[in-house]
Design a protein around this motif. Sequence first.
Motif, PDB file in Angstrom:
ATOM      1  N   ASP A 131       0.858  -1.188   0.000  1.00 25.63           N
ATOM      2  CA  ASP A 131       0.000   0.000   0.000  1.00 25.63           C
ATOM      3  C   ASP A 131       0.897   1.242   0.000  1.00 25.63           C
ATOM      4  O   ASP A 131       2.111   1.155   0.188  1.00 25.63           O
ATOM      5  CB  ASP A 131      -0.989  -0.008   1.167  1.00 25.63           C
ATOM      6  CG  ASP A 131      -0.332   0.083   2.535  1.00 25.63           C
ATOM      7  OD1 ASP A 131       0.639   0.860   2.697  1.00 25.63           O
ATOM      8  OD2 ASP A 131      -0.786  -0.611   3.457  1.00 25.63           O
ATOM      9  N   ALA A 132       0.300   2.394  -0.221  1.00 28.58           N
ATOM     10  CA  ALA A 132       1.064   3.635  -0.385  1.00 28.58           C
ATOM     11  C   ALA A 132       1.932   3.945   0.838  1.00 28.58           C
ATOM     12  O   ALA A 132       3.085   4.370   0.691  1.00 28.58           O
ATOM     13  CB  ALA A 132       0.120   4.799  -0.667  1.00 28.58           C
ATOM     14  N   ASP A 133       1.408   3.730   2.043  1.00 31.30           N
ATOM     15  CA  ASP A 133       2.201   3.997   3.253  1.00 31.30           C
ATOM     16  C   ASP A 133       3.408   3.079   3.340  1.00 31.30           C
ATOM     17  O   ASP A 133       4.513   3.523   3.663  1.00 31.30           O
ATOM     18  CB  ASP A 133       1.335   3.846   4.512  1.00 31.30           C
ATOM     19  CG  ASP A 133       0.309   4.964   4.671  1.00 31.30           C
ATOM     20  OD1 ASP A 133       0.502   6.040   4.045  1.00 31.30           O
ATOM     21  OD2 ASP A 133      -0.672   4.755   5.403  1.00 31.30           O
ATOM     22  N   ALA A 134       3.199   1.800   3.063  1.00 36.89           N
ATOM     23  CA  ALA A 134       4.308   0.846   3.113  1.00 36.89           C
ATOM     24  C   ALA A 134       5.358   1.185   2.055  1.00 36.89           C
ATOM     25  O   ALA A 134       6.559   1.085   2.311  1.00 36.89           O
ATOM     26  CB  ALA A 134       3.795  -0.576   2.930  1.00 36.89           C
ATOM     27  N   GLN A 135       4.912   1.594   0.867  1.00 36.69           N
ATOM     28  CA  GLN A 135       5.859   1.988  -0.180  1.00 36.69           C
ATOM     29  C   GLN A 135       6.722   3.160   0.280  1.00 36.69           C
ATOM     30  O   GLN A 135       7.930   3.172   0.056  1.00 36.69           O
ATOM     31  CB  GLN A 135       5.126   2.367  -1.469  1.00 36.69           C
ATOM     32  CG  GLN A 135       4.676   1.179  -2.283  1.00 36.69           C
ATOM     33  CD  GLN A 135       4.125   1.599  -3.634  1.00 36.69           C
ATOM     34  OE1 GLN A 135       4.547   2.597  -4.204  1.00 36.69           O
ATOM     35  NE2 GLN A 135       3.183   0.827  -4.144  1.00 36.69           N
ATOM     36  N   GLN A 136       6.111   4.133   0.941  1.00 35.05           N
ATOM     37  CA  GLN A 136       6.867   5.289   1.428  1.00 35.05           C
ATOM     38  C   GLN A 136       7.891   4.865   2.485  1.00 35.05           C
ATOM     39  O   GLN A 136       9.019   5.345   2.481  1.00 35.05           O
ATOM     40  CB  GLN A 136       5.932   6.353   1.996  1.00 35.05           C
ATOM     41  CG  GLN A 136       5.180   7.113   0.926  1.00 35.05           C
ATOM     42  CD  GLN A 136       4.286   8.188   1.513  1.00 35.05           C
ATOM     43  OE1 GLN A 136       3.821   8.085   2.649  1.00 35.05           O
ATOM     44  NE2 GLN A 136       4.039   9.226   0.728  1.00 35.05           N
ATOM     45  N   ILE A 137       7.501   3.969   3.379  1.00 34.42           N
ATOM     46  CA  ILE A 137       8.405   3.507   4.440  1.00 34.42           C
ATOM     47  C   ILE A 137       9.578   2.744   3.826  1.00 34.42           C
ATOM     48  O   ILE A 137      10.744   2.976   4.164  1.00 34.42           O
ATOM     49  CB  ILE A 137       7.649   2.645   5.468  1.00 34.42           C
ATOM     50  CG1 ILE A 137       6.682   3.522   6.266  1.00 34.42           C
ATOM     51  CG2 ILE A 137       8.615   1.908   6.394  1.00 34.42           C
ATOM     52  CD1 ILE A 137       5.670   2.742   7.092  1.00 34.42           C
ATOM     53  N   VAL A 138       9.280   1.826   2.927  1.00 35.63           N
ATOM     54  CA  VAL A 138      10.334   1.025   2.294  1.00 35.63           C
ATOM     55  C   VAL A 138      11.270   1.920   1.485  1.00 35.63           C
ATOM     56  O   VAL A 138      12.498   1.792   1.554  1.00 35.63           O
ATOM     57  CB  VAL A 138       9.729  -0.087   1.408  1.00 35.63           C
ATOM     58  CG1 VAL A 138      10.787  -0.753   0.552  1.00 35.63           C
ATOM     59  CG2 VAL A 138       9.018  -1.120   2.280  1.00 35.63           C
ATOM     60  N   THR A 139      10.692   2.844   0.734  1.00 38.25           N
ATOM     61  CA  THR A 139      11.504   3.746  -0.078  1.00 38.25           C
ATOM     62  C   THR A 139      12.421   4.588   0.796  1.00 38.25           C
ATOM     63  O   THR A 139      13.622   4.726   0.510  1.00 38.25           O
ATOM     64  CB  THR A 139      10.601   4.656  -0.947  1.00 38.25           C
ATOM     65  OG1 THR A 139       9.822   3.823  -1.801  1.00 38.25           O
ATOM     66  CG2 THR A 139      11.417   5.622  -1.783  1.00 38.25           C
ATOM     67  N   ALA A 140      11.901   5.152   1.868  1.00 37.08           N
ATOM     68  CA  ALA A 140      12.715   5.967   2.773  1.00 37.08           C
ATOM     69  C   ALA A 140      13.826   5.123   3.403  1.00 37.08           C
ATOM     70  O   ALA A 140      14.980   5.565   3.491  1.00 37.08           O
ATOM     71  CB  ALA A 140      11.838   6.597   3.853  1.00 37.08           C
TER      72      ALA A 140
END
Length: 151
Positions: A131-140
Amino acid sequence: MNIADPQNSNPLPELTDATRAVQHLIGAARELQARASRELGVNGTDMSALALLQQYGPMGPAELASRLGIRSASVTVLIDRLEQAGHVQRTSHPRDRRRVTVSATPSALHATLQFLRPSILAIDALSRSLDADAQQIVTAFLRDATRAMDP
């Protein structure tokens, strides 16, 4: 798993699962690059040079040598070898005609992409499954981990 620090022989603390996963990712990336070098018929250093040219774009021989950690005489031989194989081309620097710029050829880019395509698409599918939140966490996390490895 404890890893010995070669500077003082003190073991590191127990590493987190995330740290070990990054170590495995780095190892898998090295193995993928080794397979790609065999596919293109070049040695590991030549493949590293192609990967740098593909990632960062055209650069001068001195910058390429610095990024590879080799001497300028060695990078000249490397560029000669890659040029003879049709993997790189030398062009005059756009602003200083005395300087040379080295770039990967379209055929080298295509061959590398064809080899890496299945892995790239599989990783992209994994990313898209988050999901979008998980993508942001992984990317960061991955950006910060990459910065932690930069000199």
